[in-house]
Design a protein around this motif. Sequence first.
Motif, PDB file in Angstrom:
ATOM      1  N   ALA B 138      22.088  38.847  38.812  1.00 31.29           N
ATOM      2  CA  ALA B 138      23.257  38.916  39.692  1.00 31.29           C
ATOM      3  C   ALA B 138      24.327  37.912  39.278  1.00 31.29           C
ATOM      4  O   ALA B 138      25.503  38.074  39.623  1.00 31.29           O
ATOM      5  CB  ALA B 138      22.828  38.658  41.132  1.00 31.29           C
ATOM      6  N   LEU B 139      23.922  36.857  38.544  1.00 33.92           N
ATOM      7  CA  LEU B 139      24.896  35.861  38.085  1.00 33.92           C
ATOM      8  C   LEU B 139      26.041  36.591  37.397  1.00 33.92           C
ATOM      9  O   LEU B 139      25.818  37.388  36.485  1.00 33.92           O
ATOM     10  CB  LEU B 139      24.221  34.881  37.121  1.00 33.92           C
ATOM     11  CG  LEU B 139      25.043  33.707  36.613  1.00 33.92           C
ATOM     12  CD1 LEU B 139      24.168  32.487  36.408  1.00 33.92           C
ATOM     13  CD2 LEU B 139      25.804  34.040  35.326  1.00 33.92           C
ATOM     14  N   SER B 140      27.262  36.335  37.868  1.00 32.10           N
ATOM     15  CA  SER B 140      28.371  37.156  37.377  1.00 32.10           C
ATOM     16  C   SER B 140      29.212  36.413  36.340  1.00 32.10           C
ATOM     17  O   SER B 140      29.296  35.180  36.343  1.00 32.10           O
ATOM     18  CB  SER B 140      29.261  37.558  38.554  1.00 32.10           C
ATOM     19  OG  SER B 140      29.880  36.419  39.084  1.00 32.10           O
ATOM     20  N   ALA B 141      29.794  37.176  35.436  1.00 29.61           N
ATOM     21  CA  ALA B 141      30.757  36.633  34.482  1.00 29.61           C
ATOM     22  C   ALA B 141      31.988  37.539  34.566  1.00 29.61           C
ATOM     23  O   ALA B 141      31.902  38.729  34.282  1.00 29.61           O
ATOM     24  CB  ALA B 141      30.182  36.615  33.083  1.00 29.61           C
ATOM     25  N   VAL B 142      33.080  36.953  34.986  1.00 28.42           N
ATOM     26  CA  VAL B 142      34.304  37.733  35.181  1.00 28.42           C
ATOM     27  C   VAL B 142      35.339  37.250  34.180  1.00 28.42           C
ATOM     28  O   VAL B 142      35.478  36.051  33.935  1.00 28.42           O
ATOM     29  CB  VAL B 142      34.828  37.543  36.633  1.00 28.42           C
ATOM     30  CG1 VAL B 142      36.115  38.340  36.849  1.00 28.42           C
ATOM     31  CG2 VAL B 142      33.762  37.969  37.635  1.00 28.42           C
ATOM     32  N   LYS B 143      36.053  38.215  33.597  1.00 24.02           N
ATOM     33  CA  LYS B 143      37.090  37.845  32.631  1.00 24.02           C
ATOM     34  C   LYS B 143      38.184  37.034  33.304  1.00 24.02           C
ATOM     35  O   LYS B 143      38.579  37.341  34.431  1.00 24.02           O
ATOM     36  CB  LYS B 143      37.700  39.116  32.019  1.00 24.02           C
ATOM     37  CG  LYS B 143      36.929  39.595  30.813  1.00 24.02           C
ATOM     38  CD  LYS B 143      37.643  40.742  30.097  1.00 24.02           C
ATOM     39  CE  LYS B 143      36.747  41.231  28.974  1.00 24.02           C
ATOM     40  NZ  LYS B 143      37.051  42.559  28.505  1.00 24.02           N
TER      41      LYS B 143
END
Lengths: 411, 378
Positions: B138-143
């Motif tokens: 679930a750990l998110s990486a958003v541009k």
Amino acid sequence: MTASATKTEHGSDLEAFRAEVRTWLKDNFPPALEGIMPMMEGGADGSHAADLATWRDRLAERGWGAPHWPKAYGGAGLDHAHVRALAQEMGRVGAINPIPLLAGMGVTMVGPTILEYGTDDQKQRHLPGIASGKVRWCLGLSEPNAGSDLASLSTLAEDRGDHFVVNGQKIWTSGADISQWCGALVRTDKTVAKHKGISFLMLPMDQPGVRTRPIKLISGASPFCETFFDDARAEKDDLLGELNDGWNVIKRLLQHERASQTSAGSPGGKKKAGALQDVAKRYVGVDSAGRLDDPDLRSRLTRHLMDAAAHKLTAERIAAEAKGNPQVGAAASIMKNSATGITQARSELLLEIMGQQGFGWEGDAFDADELATVRDWLWGKAISIYGGSAEVQKNIISKNILGLPETTQKG
Amino acid sequence: MAALNEEQTLIRDQAKSWVTEQAPVRKFRDMRDARIETAYAPEAFSAMVDMGWTGILVPEAYGGSDLGYLTFGLILEELGRQLTASPLLASGLVGTSALLLGGSEEQKQAWLPKLVDGSAILTLAVDEGPRHAPAKTALSAVKGGGGFVLDGSKVMVLEGMAATAFIVVARTGGEADSEKGLTLFLVPADAKGVSRSARATADSRGYADVTFAKVEVGADAVLGKLDAGYPLLDAVLDRGRAGLAAEMLGTASQAFDMTLEYLKTRKQFGRVIGSFQALGHRAADMYSGMELARSCVEAALQAIDSDADNVAELCSLAKCKMGDHLHLVSNELIQMHGGIGMTDEYDAGFYLKRARALEAIYGNQAFHRERYARLLGY
């Protein structure tokens, strides 16, 4: 590196040998025999008798019925790598070597033991017959009162100068009713400790003092017999090993037996039905995600397939470590128990997978695979009993490999 | 034991004598009693670096010796025997494999020499819950800002307190719990927003929970393909699983040897207890299980080395069979030792505790049976 140089030389020699085998097979293997298992003379239904006899004789002429035996005794003197290459080339064209089957216990057990313990005269008299596939051997070991405790056997051989007179009863003598010779453990001294008064005798089956009776098993007809010795005669020249040293001879012979029982699989060879998981999918069905529609079965099936994979990898590892010349030894006990456990588990799973179709005894309501499954399942109960039961193998492992003390104190 | 070449035999023997003399289980006890947060002795890891072990998988161009996974496994087996603590598996095998499999030329040049000389320790941050389930990331990486912003947390990161950088599995797209839409990132441990805390575990190994709070990384932090990181992650995990299985082989071998020795020396009822058939047969079962499990472990390592097409299948087989075997042997170790095995003063407990932890890391037996069945198509 010198090792790789040798390997290359060896490799090119092997390639030449393979080519030779291929050409020879093209000229000599009767195509009608492709994939035919010669369990009986002429194949299961007797229709291939002429072709099989030809094929047997041609193989024997090259020494390829028992290819690892010395040429002088009907073999071809091949090392392990060449024997493997020969088997692979034969497998490629569906050619099966019938000689180990036709010779009964001859090629797999009696022959190797004669090679180790026999006199020159014994080797010359007995080995070529075995290697030709024309002389079938059975083994007289167990008795009604000597099973796992084999050394307590009581069949008696009395010294009569130039020969022995043998009296007693053997049981589980596979193929005794169709064999020409029997290798039998007999008591030659009743006054010493039980292991020390046993000898290994070779005696012809075609004589008035020998009688056999086939045994029907829970799975139906079987190759097993009871064999009765009633003043049977064995020549002194046919004592294998020293007098009263039969226990050492048989220990060695049984290692050869275990080594021949270490491949896991269905007892009747590969079935048409295909891989176990495919059979399961057919009978049980799959869910929307393609999983076998019985999670409990699926989990146990996976455990079994993993066990089978581990066994296969171990057999390959043992071969690789022995650098192509596997030694028959105590490790055979591990592999025998593993193989029997896997084979039995497979039968139980198949039976469960087939459900009520797995109980068929005979008739048209069951297909051939279903009928074979129930027979294999029942027959399979024997494999952890014969050749030293699973429990006896564990005794061997704990004592001979792990060095734990004797587990039984009585003697 | 697989048929080893001369070099492999040499390395195995070197590892065996170093571990026995310099890093026996007594050292592990000292470390535990000293409650060292990173859970290993720095001088032990330095010695491993000096012996070239961190470079075993690394090509010569980046400072390594490129000897392969089977060779690495021989060392891990010896370390597993004495429970020798170090980030060798987490960084020298898992982190290094991630770079070798997914790294760009720049990333390899920037990281591999440092991993080999021990100045960097790179570990995989994958799990977010109590059970290994890499797709449930679930750990998110958003541009954003020319790169990505990572937000979320990881638990039980192996050697997480020792790490100087993490490979972080992050969700950049796809649906929740999907294998699609995952990306791997290289994140320095001292990046702004990264915080970690040590986990005190029964097996006294180094684990950390790591939080990534709005951590900004550049676009060059992406390891492998954007949004399609799962196959890379799977391949990295498989190498980790095979390495763990090798370590487990050593741990199980030692547990068995201790048990066998006890069976031969402990006397009750006037005889050594190994003479009782009930124990002799169980010892025979353990020995047989060991031989079968060893074959699976070596086959998995060899399959990786030869780039075989059944690596995934064999790694699940190895981790699962080894897990089952270690489970059995670690329980029998305690049971057959009786009361003495229950005391903290005796080493047996260390092996039991470590066994369960090793079973769980990167997927327990149930996880790998499920995966094996899927790989085989049922």
